[in-house]
Design a protein around this motif. Structure first.
Motif, PDB file in Angstrom:
ATOM      1  N   SER A 173      33.798 -12.296   6.657  1.00  0.00           N
ATOM      2  CA  SER A 173      33.151 -11.421   5.683  1.00  0.00           C
ATOM      3  C   SER A 173      31.763 -11.970   5.335  1.00  0.00           C
ATOM      4  O   SER A 173      31.612 -13.155   5.043  1.00  0.00           O
ATOM      5  CB  SER A 173      34.015 -11.325   4.427  1.00  0.00           C
ATOM      6  OG  SER A 173      33.423 -10.499   3.455  1.00  0.00           O
ATOM      7  N   PRO A 174      30.731 -11.127   5.396  1.00  0.00           N
ATOM      8  CA  PRO A 174      30.788  -9.715   5.793  1.00  0.00           C
ATOM      9  C   PRO A 174      30.749  -9.507   7.306  1.00  0.00           C
ATOM     10  O   PRO A 174      30.995  -8.420   7.782  1.00  0.00           O
ATOM     11  CB  PRO A 174      29.539  -9.127   5.131  1.00  0.00           C
ATOM     12  CG  PRO A 174      28.566 -10.277   5.161  1.00  0.00           C
ATOM     13  CD  PRO A 174      29.378 -11.516   4.930  1.00  0.00           C
ATOM     14  N   SER A 175      30.405 -10.552   8.058  1.00  0.00           N
ATOM     15  CA  SER A 175      30.338 -10.462   9.515  1.00  0.00           C
ATOM     16  C   SER A 175      30.414 -11.873  10.082  1.00  0.00           C
ATOM     17  O   SER A 175      30.371 -12.857   9.341  1.00  0.00           O
ATOM     18  CB  SER A 175      29.039  -9.780   9.968  1.00  0.00           C
ATOM     19  OG  SER A 175      27.925 -10.621   9.675  1.00  0.00           O
ATOM     20  N   PHE A 646      22.529   3.469  10.499  1.00  0.00           N
ATOM     21  CA  PHE A 646      22.767   2.327   9.632  1.00  0.00           C
ATOM     22  C   PHE A 646      23.430   2.819   8.354  1.00  0.00           C
ATOM     23  O   PHE A 646      23.215   3.936   7.908  1.00  0.00           O
ATOM     24  CB  PHE A 646      21.492   1.503   9.378  1.00  0.00           C
ATOM     25  CG  PHE A 646      20.612   1.969   8.270  1.00  0.00           C
ATOM     26  CD1 PHE A 646      19.546   2.809   8.524  1.00  0.00           C
ATOM     27  CD2 PHE A 646      20.832   1.533   6.974  1.00  0.00           C
ATOM     28  CE1 PHE A 646      18.711   3.216   7.504  1.00  0.00           C
ATOM     29  CE2 PHE A 646      20.002   1.939   5.939  1.00  0.00           C
ATOM     30  CZ  PHE A 646      18.936   2.787   6.208  1.00  0.00           C
ATOM     31  N   SER A 647      24.301   1.970   7.826  1.00  0.00           N
ATOM     32  CA  SER A 647      25.171   2.356   6.723  1.00  0.00           C
ATOM     33  C   SER A 647      24.935   1.480   5.516  1.00  0.00           C
ATOM     34  O   SER A 647      24.679   0.287   5.643  1.00  0.00           O
ATOM     35  CB  SER A 647      26.637   2.226   7.152  1.00  0.00           C
ATOM     36  OG  SER A 647      26.841   2.835   8.392  1.00  0.00           O
ATOM     37  N   GLU A 648      25.045   2.044   4.356  1.00  0.00           N
ATOM     38  CA  GLU A 648      24.790   1.366   3.097  1.00  0.00           C
ATOM     39  C   GLU A 648      26.106   1.295   2.322  1.00  0.00           C
ATOM     40  O   GLU A 648      26.704   2.323   2.024  1.00  0.00           O
ATOM     41  CB  GLU A 648      23.753   2.175   2.316  1.00  0.00           C
ATOM     42  CG  GLU A 648      23.165   1.515   1.107  1.00  0.00           C
ATOM     43  CD  GLU A 648      22.144   2.457   0.479  1.00  0.00           C
ATOM     44  OE1 GLU A 648      22.491   3.643   0.311  1.00  0.00           O
ATOM     45  OE2 GLU A 648      21.021   2.021   0.181  1.00  0.00           O
ATOM     46  N   LEU A 663      36.738   0.392  13.602  1.00  0.00           N
ATOM     47  CA  LEU A 663      36.091   1.240  14.596  1.00  0.00           C
ATOM     48  C   LEU A 663      35.231   0.435  15.556  1.00  0.00           C
ATOM     49  O   LEU A 663      34.868   0.922  16.617  1.00  0.00           O
ATOM     50  CB  LEU A 663      35.234   2.297  13.887  1.00  0.00           C
ATOM     51  CG  LEU A 663      36.004   3.183  12.909  1.00  0.00           C
ATOM     52  CD1 LEU A 663      35.056   4.120  12.192  1.00  0.00           C
ATOM     53  CD2 LEU A 663      37.088   3.968  13.611  1.00  0.00           C
ATOM     54  N   ASN A 664      34.885  -0.786  15.174  1.00  0.00           N
ATOM     55  CA  ASN A 664      34.189  -1.727  16.071  1.00  0.00           C
ATOM     56  C   ASN A 664      32.891  -1.141  16.625  1.00  0.00           C
ATOM     57  O   ASN A 664      32.587  -1.268  17.806  1.00  0.00           O
ATOM     58  CB  ASN A 664      35.114  -2.135  17.223  1.00  0.00           C
ATOM     59  CG  ASN A 664      34.645  -3.402  17.905  1.00  0.00           C
ATOM     60  OD1 ASN A 664      33.991  -4.228  17.281  1.00  0.00           O
ATOM     61  ND2 ASN A 664      34.973  -3.555  19.169  1.00  0.00           N
ATOM     62  N   ILE A 665      32.129  -0.498  15.746  1.00  0.00           N
ATOM     63  CA  ILE A 665      30.879   0.137  16.176  1.00  0.00           C
ATOM     64  C   ILE A 665      29.675  -0.518  15.496  1.00  0.00           C
ATOM     65  O   ILE A 665      28.670  -0.784  16.141  1.00  0.00           O
ATOM     66  CB  ILE A 665      30.900   1.648  15.861  1.00  0.00           C
ATOM     67  CG1 ILE A 665      31.989   2.344  16.700  1.00  0.00           C
ATOM     68  CG2 ILE A 665      29.551   2.284  16.149  1.00  0.00           C
ATOM     69  CD1 ILE A 665      32.148   3.807  16.380  1.00  0.00           C
ATOM     70  N   PHE A 666      29.786  -0.788  14.209  1.00  0.00           N
ATOM     71  CA  PHE A 666      28.645  -1.238  13.427  1.00  0.00           C
ATOM     72  C   PHE A 666      28.591  -2.758  13.296  1.00  0.00           C
ATOM     73  O   PHE A 666      29.620  -3.425  13.314  1.00  0.00           O
ATOM     74  CB  PHE A 666      28.676  -0.617  12.032  1.00  0.00           C
ATOM     75  CG  PHE A 666      28.265   0.827  12.011  1.00  0.00           C
ATOM     76  CD1 PHE A 666      27.009   1.182  11.554  1.00  0.00           C
ATOM     77  CD2 PHE A 666      29.121   1.821  12.451  1.00  0.00           C
ATOM     78  CE1 PHE A 666      26.621   2.506  11.538  1.00  0.00           C
ATOM     79  CE2 PHE A 666      28.740   3.142  12.431  1.00  0.00           C
ATOM     80  CZ  PHE A 666      27.486   3.488  11.980  1.00  0.00           C
ATOM     81  N   ASN A 677      24.708  -7.082  -4.048  1.00  0.00           N
ATOM     82  CA  ASN A 677      25.971  -6.343  -4.060  1.00  0.00           C
ATOM     83  C   ASN A 677      25.974  -5.169  -3.094  1.00  0.00           C
ATOM     84  O   ASN A 677      26.864  -4.330  -3.136  1.00  0.00           O
ATOM     85  CB  ASN A 677      26.286  -5.839  -5.474  1.00  0.00           C
ATOM     86  CG  ASN A 677      25.244  -4.839  -5.970  1.00  0.00           C
ATOM     87  OD1 ASN A 677      24.092  -4.894  -5.567  1.00  0.00           O
ATOM     88  ND2 ASN A 677      25.655  -3.945  -6.843  1.00  0.00           N
ATOM     89  N   LEU A 678      24.971  -5.094  -2.206  1.00  0.00           N
ATOM     90  CA  LEU A 678      24.930  -4.047  -1.189  1.00  0.00           C
ATOM     91  C   LEU A 678      25.000  -4.667   0.197  1.00  0.00           C
ATOM     92  O   LEU A 678      24.579  -5.814   0.401  1.00  0.00           O
ATOM     93  CB  LEU A 678      23.656  -3.209  -1.318  1.00  0.00           C
ATOM     94  CG  LEU A 678      23.559  -2.269  -2.527  1.00  0.00           C
ATOM     95  CD1 LEU A 678      22.265  -1.482  -2.465  1.00  0.00           C
ATOM     96  CD2 LEU A 678      24.754  -1.332  -2.603  1.00  0.00           C
ATOM     97  N   LEU A 679      25.506  -3.898   1.136  1.00  0.00           N
ATOM     98  CA  LEU A 679      25.673  -4.355   2.505  1.00  0.00           C
ATOM     99  C   LEU A 679      25.191  -3.256   3.441  1.00  0.00           C
ATOM    100  O   LEU A 679      25.541  -2.089   3.263  1.00  0.00           O
ATOM    101  CB  LEU A 679      27.157  -4.659   2.769  1.00  0.00           C
ATOM    102  CG  LEU A 679      27.510  -5.255   4.125  1.00  0.00           C
ATOM    103  CD1 LEU A 679      26.999  -6.680   4.217  1.00  0.00           C
ATOM    104  CD2 LEU A 679      29.024  -5.229   4.330  1.00  0.00           C
ATOM    105  N   ILE A 680      24.370  -3.627   4.415  1.00  0.00           N
ATOM    106  CA  ILE A 680      23.862  -2.670   5.394  1.00  0.00           C
ATOM    107  C   ILE A 680      24.507  -2.978   6.745  1.00  0.00           C
ATOM    108  O   ILE A 680      24.441  -4.108   7.225  1.00  0.00           O
ATOM    109  CB  ILE A 680      22.334  -2.749   5.531  1.00  0.00           C
ATOM    110  CG1 ILE A 680      21.660  -2.403   4.213  1.00  0.00           C
ATOM    111  CG2 ILE A 680      21.846  -1.815   6.632  1.00  0.00           C
ATOM    112  CD1 ILE A 680      21.680  -0.957   3.850  1.00  0.00           C
ATOM    113  N   MET A 681      25.121  -1.968   7.344  1.00  0.00           N
ATOM    114  CA  MET A 681      25.699  -2.110   8.677  1.00  0.00           C
ATOM    115  C   MET A 681      25.089  -1.035   9.570  1.00  0.00           C
ATOM    116  O   MET A 681      24.803   0.069   9.111  1.00  0.00           O
ATOM    117  CB  MET A 681      27.224  -1.967   8.641  1.00  0.00           C
ATOM    118  CG  MET A 681      27.907  -2.976   7.749  1.00  0.00           C
ATOM    119  SD  MET A 681      29.716  -2.814   7.738  1.00  0.00           S
ATOM    120  CE  MET A 681      30.094  -3.504   9.340  1.00  0.00           C
TER     121      MET A 681
END
Length: 685
Positions: A173-175, A646-648, A663-666, A677-681
């Motif tokens: 976490s997070p990656s 990209f995802s927020e 889903l193993n995409i991002f 407190n935000l995460l971008i994928m």
């Protein structure tokens, strides 16, 4: 990176939960490893008391004698015996007495002749006790400190393995790249210590070169793969007899080694270990693609056939477990059938048919791999699904001819399974048979009931014992209490391996309208409340997705997911995300690559990931047609057809983040000035 020049570790880890292998089975394993060119064995059976639960206790004289015999047997067959200890259940890292107990235990094993060791911290809670929190800055630091001290105490052995608590990408976490735990391990663990890694998941379907390069950079050394692709300790009804696959041989120079943690039953692991050995001996020229082509250096199908051909010989060796009947010796009385010849009108004597390679091939295809059925199993499932879906045409012409043809084909395949069962039941090697028996008995019963069901669909009456009624015999319902629970849970069947499982729920994807706005907001609020994110949502209402949900900005594309109970999901897309921004929230370069925005929410009561995928694919198709270069997602998403996404995310939204990981995409993106407190994928498509 470590500069260790040791040989590539290849072999077996006995690391499963359940009954450990016997001493004779381990000795046989060493013989097979030597014969097939493997060189390592990691001793780590979870249910060995003095390996895990009572790790502080020294071995008794009798136990010590057994271990010394085993270590000597491994050396005799040129197999490196790696002794592992798992103290993580209850160790206090900051207590010197605990560290002394570890040193005393490993020193005892060193006295047995063992020169390779491992310290395992897998499958434990990541919480530190108060004393450890005062002494160490993090859980990783505590583990690394003790491990380094033991490594030095043992004289820095050439082989010393460390299993982290976060031993796969799904746990990070997070990656992987941003995992504080892994980065601490990579930075502070002695360079002479190798690190175990299972891949993207605990049981990884694929292990790519890119994923290994990523984790190697964080760990600052190539990992040793602890491969669970053939492990079955998590499901007593599954056995895995398929080949080692979906690990390109291009991985070999990028790894320190590969150890397979296979089935709990010893004898069925012939295939898993044999095919791993074939893979390890392959050249390193294969590209990072699935290994099913004809022009590649390692072919899983060919490796499987080689293993099954050798295994067939083992089935023919008369071998009995202790206490069972043994082959007749010359001085014994003859059997009652010796010399008996039936008359012309009497039943002929039963003659056991010999086991054939085709039987073992069928067996392997019925019990293939965790994420994949073999060809024969898939064909049977497809035919049964078709016969059930088209049973209304069974008595019509000309459609009835096709139905009858496929019913006969299915009947023949069921007959082949029963024949395989009968032949296996008569093999001379009873030790192998008894390891397989529960599994082959179960599949025989299953296909026999399916065969009876198809006959019922065709208007024929099956045997009364196999008839599907409201009051079936016990063998008519499988799984006992576990099966009852699974059938009641909404998630049951969503990971079926069959490509076209019968649908049990009906969902509708339709264009959204302003009348749907209240339902969209309701779902958004419910999911925020469920995740405990109401306060964060209020503080950061400036997110693009929030503004789309609250209708402060009108979406360019709008789809609704609806079930019989009502609206249960939505996807709101905006072609140009800048129009919804009140300030420059992200770097201009990123917005040039990903100019579009998408707010997505799927209610937690929807268990089917495929439904979410279809919803998102339709929205992305609309964005692509509109000339979008990419997509910004403010919730969870699956993407396809867009040039970039990209995802927020709010970092405490674990349900959404975990959903996306499956889903193993991002991948996590580094964005300057992003709130903590935000995460971008994101991903480039």
């Amino acid at each position: 990176m470590s500069n260790k020049s040791n040989i590539f570790l290849s072999g077996v880890v006995e690391g499963f939960y359940g009954r450990p292998w016997t001493m004779s089975q381990r000795t046989e394993l060493f013989r097979r490893e030597q014969r097939w060119g493997l060189n390592a064995y990691l001793y780590a059976p979870k249910d060995d008391y003095k390996h895990r639960m009572y790790w502080r206790d020294l071995y008794s004289l009798e136990e010590a004698d057994q271990l010394m015999t085993l270590i000597s047997a491994a050396k005799e067959h040129n197999v490196e015996f790696i002794y592992a200890l798992s103290p993580g259940l209850d160790i206090t890292f900051s207590n010197p007495k605990e560290v002394a107990a570890l040193k005393r235990k490993l020193s005892q094993v060193c006295g047995f002749g063992c020169r390779a060791f491992a310290l395992l911290f897998d499958d434990i809670e990541a919480e530190m006790c108060p004393a450890d929190r005062e002494a160490f800055g993090s859980f990783a630091e505590a583990q690394v400190c003790v491990t380094n001290e033991l490594f030095l105490h043992l004289g820095e052995p050439q082989t010393f393995l460390f299993c982290p608590t976060d031993y796969c990408a799904a746990f990070c976490s997070p990656s992987v790249q941003l995992s504080a735990y892994l980065n601490t391990v990579g930075e502070k663990l002695s360079a002479g210590i190798d690190i175990l890694w299972t891949g993207p998941k605990v049981v990884s379907q694929d292990i790519s070169v890119a994923s290994i390069e990523e984790v190697s950079a964080v760990l600052r050394r190539p990992p040793v793969i602890w491969d669970n692709i053939h492990a079955n300790d998590y499901d007593p009804q599954r056995l895995f007899l398929g080949p080692f696959k979906n690990r390109p041989t291009e991985l070999i120079p990028k790894l320190r080694g590969v150890l397979t943690n296979p089935n709990c039953e010893f004898e069925p692991n012939f295939v898993a270990i044999h095919t791993l050995a074939t893979w390890c001996k392959s050249s390193c020229g294969q590209k990072d693609v699935p290994m099913d082509g004809d022009d590649q250096d390692y072919n899983p199908h060919e490796a499987l056939q080689l293993a099954l051909t050798d295994w067939l010989v083992e089935f023919g060796r008369a071998n009995q477990p202790d206490g069972c009947g043994r082959p007749k010796r010359e001085e014994e009385e003859p059997m009652q059938t010796d010399g008996f010849v039936p008359g012309p009108r009497e039943n002929p004597l039963y003659t056991a048919e010999p086991l054939a390679l085709e039987d073992l091939t069928l067996l392997a295809e019925l019990f293939y791999l965790p994420y994949e059925h073999g060809a024969a199993a898939l064909a049977m499932l497809e035919d049964l699904h078709w016969l059930r879906s088209n049973c209304s045409s069974a008595h019509e012409s000309p459609q009835g001819k096709e139905w009858t043809r496929r019913a006969e084909k299915f009947d023949q395949m069921c007959g082949a399974v029963v024949q395989m069962f009968n032949r296996l039941s008569n093999v001379p090697n009873r030790i192998i048979l008894y390891d397989l028996y529960n599994y082959i008995c179960d599949i025989k019963s299953g296909v026999t009931m399916a065969k009876a069901y198809v006959r019922t669909l065709g208007g024929r009456t099956p045997h009364p014992a196999l008839a599907l009624t409201d009051d079936p015999e016990p063998w008519g319902f499988r799984g006992a209490l576990s099966g009852e629970f699974q059938r009641m849970l909404p998630s049951h069947g969503k990971r079926d391996l069959f490509r076209s499982p019968p649908s049990t729920r009906v969902y509708t994807i339709r264009p959204g309208t302003p009348k749907d706005q209240p339902e969209v907001e309701r779902i958004f609020r419910e999911m925020q409340t469920e995740a405990g994110l109401e306060a964060e949502a209020e503080l950061e209402a400036g997110l693009v997705g929030d503004r789309l949900v609250e209708a402060q900005v009108l979406p360019s594309h709008w789809l609704i997911l609806e079930a019989e109970s009502g609206v249960c999901g939505y996807a709101l897309a905006l072609t140009d995300a800048k129009t919804a921004m009140t300030k420059a929230q992200y770097p201009e370069a990123m917005l040039q690559d990903y100019p579009s925005a998408l707010a997505l929410q799927i209610h937690s009561k929807v268990p089917d990931h495929d439904v979410a995928a279809r919803l998102i694919l339709q929205v992305l198709s609309g964005l692509r047609d509109a000339g979008s270069k990419g997509v910004l997602m403010v919730c969870v998403c699956v993407s396809s057809g867009s040039k970039g996404v990209f995802s927020e995310f709010r970092s405490r939204d674990r349900r959404m983040i975990d959903f996306l990981k499956t889903l193993n995409i991002f991948q996590v993106l580094e964005v300057e000035g992003l709130p903590t407190n935000l995460l971008i994928m994101g991903t480039k498509l």
